[in-house]
Structures are given as structure tokens and as C-alpha cells.
Design an enzyme around this catalytic site. Structure first.
Site, PDB file in Angstrom:
ATOM      1  N   PHE A  41       7.977 -20.378  14.244  1.00  0.00           N
ATOM      2  CA  PHE A  41       9.339 -19.897  14.103  1.00  0.00           C
ATOM      3  C   PHE A  41       9.903 -19.377  15.414  1.00  0.00           C
ATOM      4  O   PHE A  41      11.054 -19.618  15.740  1.00  0.00           O
ATOM      5  CB  PHE A  41       9.334 -18.771  13.081  1.00  0.00           C
ATOM      6  CG  PHE A  41      10.673 -18.521  12.542  1.00  0.00           C
ATOM      7  CD1 PHE A  41      11.513 -17.621  13.164  1.00  0.00           C
ATOM      8  CD2 PHE A  41      11.118 -19.195  11.412  1.00  0.00           C
ATOM      9  CE1 PHE A  41      12.763 -17.391  12.655  1.00  0.00           C
ATOM     10  CE2 PHE A  41      12.364 -18.957  10.909  1.00  0.00           C
ATOM     11  CZ  PHE A  41      13.189 -18.050  11.534  1.00  0.00           C
ATOM     12  N   PRO A  46      15.385 -20.184  20.491  1.00  0.00           N
ATOM     13  CA  PRO A  46      15.483 -18.965  19.676  1.00  0.00           C
ATOM     14  C   PRO A  46      15.751 -19.299  18.224  1.00  0.00           C
ATOM     15  O   PRO A  46      16.874 -19.148  17.749  1.00  0.00           O
ATOM     16  CB  PRO A  46      16.667 -18.234  20.311  1.00  0.00           C
ATOM     17  CG  PRO A  46      17.551 -19.327  20.838  1.00  0.00           C
ATOM     18  CD  PRO A  46      16.657 -20.503  21.143  1.00  0.00           C
ATOM     19  N   CYS A  47      14.756 -19.715  17.544  1.00  0.00           N
ATOM     20  CA  CYS A  47      14.936 -20.130  16.156  1.00  0.00           C
ATOM     21  C   CYS A  47      15.428 -18.987  15.290  1.00  0.00           C
ATOM     22  O   CYS A  47      16.007 -19.197  14.242  1.00  0.00           O
ATOM     23  CB  CYS A  47      13.617 -20.660  15.607  1.00  0.00           C
ATOM     24  SG  CYS A  47      13.055 -22.098  16.505  1.00  0.00           S
ATOM     25  N   HIS A  48      15.198 -17.794  15.738  1.00  0.00           N
ATOM     26  CA  HIS A  48      15.596 -16.637  14.936  1.00  0.00           C
ATOM     27  C   HIS A  48      17.091 -16.391  15.009  1.00  0.00           C
ATOM     28  O   HIS A  48      17.612 -15.548  14.306  1.00  0.00           O
ATOM     29  CB  HIS A  48      14.828 -15.411  15.414  1.00  0.00           C
ATOM     30  CG  HIS A  48      14.995 -15.121  16.859  1.00  0.00           C
ATOM     31  ND1 HIS A  48      14.181 -15.685  17.814  1.00  0.00           N
ATOM     32  CD2 HIS A  48      15.893 -14.349  17.498  1.00  0.00           C
ATOM     33  CE1 HIS A  48      14.594 -15.235  18.988  1.00  0.00           C
ATOM     34  NE2 HIS A  48      15.627 -14.440  18.832  1.00  0.00           N
TER      35      HIS A  48
END
Length: 103
Positions: A49, A56-58
DNA sequence: CGGTTGACCAAGT
DNA sequence: GACTTGGCCAACC
């Protein structure tokens, strides 16, 4: 030939720090209409993740500004985003302020 | 190649 | 306001 998934990362990389984007926007940026494919690609993500280098998957959230995702838990995600300078409203993000749009 | 799945979304019940 | 249905597209089995 880059996978769909890699393309998601690239467009995601374009999101500046302190901003967030939605799966919908990513799909639109890719020229497709399938938000699902984007999320699906992330799920089967080769690294996980968190940032695989620069991705920056978040910073990817739902279209309603609601956090979606299970990999590391939404809680952690929210904390991470808050550290980036994004104020989270009861688990939600103000897309009006932080929503980044492609194209 | 067909069927299932999924970090989704919108509309209907 | 919570749950169900349909739709959409790519990856996986």
C-alpha cells in the site's frame, strides 16, 4: 508495455503533497471509466500500500472524500494524510480543498 | 476463454 | 440512513 497498474502509479505520482485524489479522477486521467480497475490494480500491487518509491497510494480516496481501503487500515491512512497537512473530518477529507484533479 | 473478484460509484429500495 | 442492485473495467484462476 506498462500494465494498467503502473499507469495508475504514474498518474498518482502527479498528485502534489498535501493533496489527495479519488479513484474516479485517476480513472478519468487514465482515460478509462473503471474506478474499480484502479482499486483492483492497487490491491494486487507489487509492493503493497505504501510508497513504492514515489507512489503515495495513501493519497487516493473515495469520490465522496471518504477514505476507502483495507490494506493497512483506514486509520493509519488517515493519520498519514494528516501528517501531510490534510485535515481529516471524521474520517473524511475535504475534496473541495485537497481534491486534486487531472487534466 | 469464461467466471470470479475488487482499495468503486450511483441509484434504487 | 442502511442495505441491495446494477454497471463498469482490468487482473487473476
Amino acid at each position: 508495455m506498462k500494465s494498467f497498474n503502473e499507469r495508475c502509479y504514474e498518474i498518482l505520482r502527479k498528485v502534489p503533497k498535501g493533496k489527495v485524489t479519488t479513484y474516479k479522477e485517476i480513472a478519468r486521467g487514465l482515460g478509462t471509466k473503471s474506478y474499480r480497475a484502479v482499486g483492483n490494480a492497487m490491491n494486487k500491487n507489487p509492493r503493497g500500500f505504501l510508497n513504492k518509491g514515489d507512489v503515495p497510494c495513501h493519497r487516493v480516496i473515495g469520490s465522496d472524500g471518504n477514505l476507502v481501503g483495507f490494506a493497512h487500515g483506514l486509520k493509519k491512512k488517515a493519520e498519514m494524510l494528516r501528517k501531510e497537512g490534510i485535515k481529516i473530518k471524521e474520517g473524511k477529507i475535504d475534496l473541495k480543498k485537497y481534491g486534486f484533479k487531472f487534466r
